[in-house]
Motif scaffolding. Structure first.
Motif, PDB file in Angstrom:
ATOM      1  N   PRO A  94       4.898  12.914   4.825  1.00  0.00           N
ATOM      2  CA  PRO A  94       4.838  12.615   6.273  1.00  0.00           C
ATOM      3  C   PRO A  94       3.477  12.109   6.740  1.00  0.00           C
ATOM      4  N   LEU A  95       2.425  12.399   5.978  1.00  0.00           N
ATOM      5  CA  LEU A  95       1.083  11.984   6.387  1.00  0.00           C
ATOM      6  C   LEU A  95       0.809  10.505   6.122  1.00  0.00           C
ATOM      7  N   TYR A  96       1.589   9.884   5.229  1.00  0.00           N
ATOM      8  CA  TYR A  96       1.274   8.500   4.888  1.00  0.00           C
ATOM      9  C   TYR A  96       2.486   7.563   4.853  1.00  0.00           C
ATOM     10  N   ALA A  97       3.696   8.091   4.869  1.00  0.00           N
ATOM     11  CA  ALA A  97       4.888   7.259   4.673  1.00  0.00           C
ATOM     12  C   ALA A  97       5.017   6.149   5.711  1.00  0.00           C
ATOM     13  N   HIS A  98       4.535   6.358   6.916  1.00  0.00           N
ATOM     14  CA  HIS A  98       4.681   5.392   7.995  1.00  0.00           C
ATOM     15  C   HIS A  98       3.537   4.374   8.049  1.00  0.00           C
ATOM     16  N   LEU A  99       2.540   4.515   7.169  1.00  0.00           N
ATOM     17  CA  LEU A  99       1.357   3.672   7.240  1.00  0.00           C
ATOM     18  C   LEU A  99       1.535   2.378   6.450  1.00  0.00           C
ATOM     19  N   GLU A 100       0.812   1.346   6.894  1.00  0.00           N
ATOM     20  CA  GLU A 100       0.808   0.104   6.120  1.00  0.00           C
ATOM     21  C   GLU A 100      -0.074   0.300   4.888  1.00  0.00           C
ATOM     22  N   SER A 101      -0.003  -0.635   3.950  1.00  0.00           N
ATOM     23  CA  SER A 101      -0.558  -0.449   2.603  1.00  0.00           C
ATOM     24  C   SER A 101      -1.990   0.036   2.562  1.00  0.00           C
ATOM     25  N   LYS A 102      -2.903  -0.624   3.279  1.00  0.00           N
ATOM     26  CA  LYS A 102      -4.315  -0.262   3.199  1.00  0.00           C
ATOM     27  C   LYS A 102      -4.544   1.152   3.715  1.00  0.00           C
ATOM     28  N   LYS A 103      -3.965   1.463   4.886  1.00  0.00           N
ATOM     29  CA  LYS A 103      -4.131   2.787   5.460  1.00  0.00           C
ATOM     30  C   LYS A 103      -3.462   3.849   4.582  1.00  0.00           C
ATOM     31  N   LEU A 104      -2.317   3.476   3.984  1.00  0.00           N
ATOM     32  CA  LEU A 104      -1.612   4.419   3.114  1.00  0.00           C
ATOM     33  C   LEU A 104      -2.479   4.774   1.908  1.00  0.00           C
ATOM     34  N   ILE A 105      -3.073   3.760   1.289  1.00  0.00           N
ATOM     35  CA  ILE A 105      -3.925   4.003   0.125  1.00  0.00           C
ATOM     36  C   ILE A 105      -5.142   4.825   0.506  1.00  0.00           C
ATOM     37  N   GLU A 106      -5.698   4.552   1.659  1.00  0.00           N
ATOM     38  CA  GLU A 106      -6.867   5.321   2.112  1.00  0.00           C
ATOM     39  C   GLU A 106      -6.494   6.785   2.337  1.00  0.00           C
ATOM     40  N   LYS A 107      -5.308   7.025   2.895  1.00  0.00           N
ATOM     41  CA  LYS A 107      -4.876   8.406   3.151  1.00  0.00           C
ATOM     42  C   LYS A 107      -4.606   9.137   1.825  1.00  0.00           C
ATOM     43  N   VAL A 108      -3.927   8.462   0.895  1.00  0.00           N
ATOM     44  CA  VAL A 108      -3.678   9.070  -0.406  1.00  0.00           C
ATOM     45  C   VAL A 108      -4.988   9.369  -1.133  1.00  0.00           C
ATOM     46  N   SER A 109      -5.942   8.452  -1.024  1.00  0.00           N
ATOM     47  CA  SER A 109      -7.259   8.658  -1.652  1.00  0.00           C
ATOM     48  C   SER A 109      -7.981   9.835  -1.017  1.00  0.00           C
ATOM     49  N   GLU A 110      -7.835   9.951   0.276  1.00  0.00           N
ATOM     50  CA  GLU A 110      -8.449  11.074   0.990  1.00  0.00           C
ATOM     51  C   GLU A 110      -7.854  12.397   0.526  1.00  0.00           C
ATOM     52  N   LEU A 111      -6.532  12.407   0.351  1.00  0.00           N
ATOM     53  CA  LEU A 111      -5.859  13.609  -0.127  1.00  0.00           C
ATOM     54  C   LEU A 111      -6.297  13.956  -1.548  1.00  0.00           C
ATOM     55  N   ARG A 112      -6.418  12.932  -2.370  1.00  0.00           N
ATOM     56  CA  ARG A 112      -6.862  13.138  -3.747  1.00  0.00           C
ATOM     57  C   ARG A 112      -8.272  13.718  -3.783  1.00  0.00           C
ATOM     58  N   ASN A 113      -9.163  13.155  -3.026  1.00  0.00           N
ATOM     59  CA  ASN A 113     -10.549  13.642  -2.992  1.00  0.00           C
ATOM     60  C   ASN A 113     -10.621  15.069  -2.480  1.00  0.00           C
ATOM     61  N   ALA A 114      -9.772  15.385  -1.507  1.00  0.00           N
ATOM     62  CA  ALA A 114      -9.772  16.736  -0.937  1.00  0.00           C
ATOM     63  C   ALA A 114      -9.349  17.758  -1.985  1.00  0.00           C
ATOM     64  N   ARG A 115      -8.401  17.372  -2.835  1.00  0.00           N
ATOM     65  CA  ARG A 115      -7.945  18.284  -3.886  1.00  0.00           C
ATOM     66  C   ARG A 115      -9.043  18.518  -4.923  1.00  0.00           C
ATOM     67  N   ILE A 116      -9.746  17.450  -5.281  1.00  0.00           N
ATOM     68  CA  ILE A 116     -10.846  17.607  -6.243  1.00  0.00           C
ATOM     69  C   ILE A 116     -11.929  18.512  -5.681  1.00  0.00           C
ATOM     70  N   GLN A 117     -12.259  18.318  -4.402  1.00  0.00           N
ATOM     71  CA  GLN A 117     -13.286  19.139  -3.772  1.00  0.00           C
ATOM     72  C   GLN A 117     -12.835  20.588  -3.635  1.00  0.00           C
ATOM     73  N   PHE A 118     -11.553  20.770  -3.291  1.00  0.00           N
ATOM     74  CA  PHE A 118     -11.002  22.128  -3.173  1.00  0.00           C
ATOM     75  C   PHE A 118     -11.101  22.864  -4.510  1.00  0.00           C
ATOM     76  N   THR A 119     -10.749  22.180  -5.579  1.00  0.00           N
ATOM     77  CA  THR A 119     -10.827  22.786  -6.913  1.00  0.00           C
ATOM     78  C   THR A 119     -12.268  23.144  -7.250  1.00  0.00           C
ATOM     79  N   LYS A 120     -13.175  22.239  -6.921  1.00  0.00           N
ATOM     80  CA  LYS A 120     -14.595  22.482  -7.189  1.00  0.00           C
ATOM     81  C   LYS A 120     -15.091  23.700  -6.420  1.00  0.00           C
TER      82      LYS A 120
END
Length: 369
Positions: A94-120
């Motif tokens: 729901p956080l990215y499905a409605h976004l156009e490609s660039k914004k979608l990729i940025e949101k997915v990247s943000e989620l990915r980075n957040a997971r790496i930081q959370f693990t750290k």
């Protein structure tokens, strides 16, 4: 980055366990490329390197050793530049499905980075890496590289495809699979740090069945045998005395049968294993190595002698059947040395049933010490 800094013994154990896993490949595939289930790879890694298993946690690392987080992956070597899954975002759709490609990729990247930081933050990591096992024809190869956050400010090369969006951040190339909500990363695996051959068993089920039968036999044997002792076929100073023990037939006094012998039971045996044998002159059965059973007893003063109940069968078996001595020929320790035995092992199955086997030179001394 990680593997090369570990102890040689741990690296060797890791390699050995992976070989064992790989040798069973024909259970899953007919390919010459060894198979390796990713959960097995995770377990082997954590066991070999004494790493903490994080694979069941919802974090970006599968294992932790000291302050290093490790993402564990196993895949076909292919062309040295394959895309592999690094994250899944089904619950975040729901956080990215409605976004156009660039914004979608940025949101997915943000989620990915957040997971790496959370693990750290959660596990106190100073750095994270990917540890990859590449599967090639007849071998495994090990590759490592840093696990990096996506540089969102530098995202470029966005390309929409039928069911995915490809992009890069100047350091790594990624592909986001829309239908599976999965982020994959291209691994350039040209810098292999270690590799080794894997011998695939032709019929792993047959080999496992043999191993299982052997293991069951050992377990049954361990349960069946209550206690074990060793007895010498000689007396003090490693001498087979001329008129006692296995040369008892040569004793002075009454006329004796040429097969009349006994096996000495030293006092140390009764002292250390007082309840091993039945009481003096109480009969029990000795099972011989060939399967025959010989009725036997412990006798003489201080229960110092193991004899057959008939007083002749033990001598016939040892002196004639086994040692091939002629009647009237003295047994010496030197003759025992020639065939490499000077002791016997007796296994107690029950109070009335025992098994006897010959044992190599020095067995009794080793047992007593």
């Amino acid at each position: 980055m990680f593997f090369n800094n570990q102890a040689n013994s741990q690296k060797q154990e890791y390699q050995d366990f992976l070989k064992i896993a790989g040798c069973l490949s024909n259970m899953f595939s007919d390919s010459e490329v060894p198979y390796l289930y990713y959960r097995v790879a995770e377990k082997v890694f954590c066991r070999s390197f004494a790493a903490e298993d994080l694979s069941r946690s919802d974090v970006s690392a599968d294992a932790k050793k000291d302050s290093v987080g490790i993402g564990l992956k196993t895949f076909l070597e292919g062309n040295d530049k394959t895309f592999q899954k690094v994250a899944e975002f089904n619950s975040d759709r729901p956080l990215y499905a409605h976004l156009e490609s660039k914004k979608l990729i940025e949101k997915v990247s943000e989620l990915r980075n957040a997971r790496i930081q959370f693990t750290k933050n959660t596990h106190g990591l100073k750095k994270s890496i990917y540890h990859c096992i590449l599967r090639d024809s007849g071998k495994f190869k090990i590759f490592e590289e840093p696990m990096e956050k996506i540089d969102i400010s530098n995202i470029c090369g966005i390309k929409e495809r039928k069911n995915s969006i490809v992009f890069n951040d100047g350091k790594n190339e990624y592909s986001f699979l829309l239908s599976k909500s999965t982020l994959t990363k291209r691994f350039i695996t040209t810098s292999i740090i270690h590799e080794f051959n894997v011998d695939i068993l032709e019929d792993p089920l047959l080999e496992l069945n043999k191993l299982l039968q052997q293991n069951n036999l050992l377990l049954e044997t361990e349960k069946r045998i209550k206690q074990t002792i060793f007895l010498p076929l000689y007396g003090r100073d490693k001498k087979v005395f001329e008129r006692s023990g296995l040369n008892q037939w040569n004793a002075k006094g009454r006329k004796r049968h040429p097969n009349e012998v006994y096996i000495p039971i030293p006092s140390e045996i009764h002292k250390n294993s007082p309840n091993f044998f039945p009481n003096r002159d109480t009969s029990f059965y000795l099972k011989l190595p060939d399967g025959r059973k010989m009725q036997s007893k412990v006798c003489q003063d201080n229960s110092k002698a193991l004899m057959s109940y008939s007083n002749k069968k033990l001598g016939k078996w040892i002196l004639r059947d086994i040692l091939n001595l002629n009647e009237g020929e003295l047994l010496t320790h030197k003759k025992l040395e020639i065939i490499g035995i000077d002791s016997i092992r007796i296994d107690k199955i029950s109070d009335s049933e025992f098994e006897i086997n010959f044992s190599k030179i020095g067995s009794y001394e080793k047992f007593i010490s």
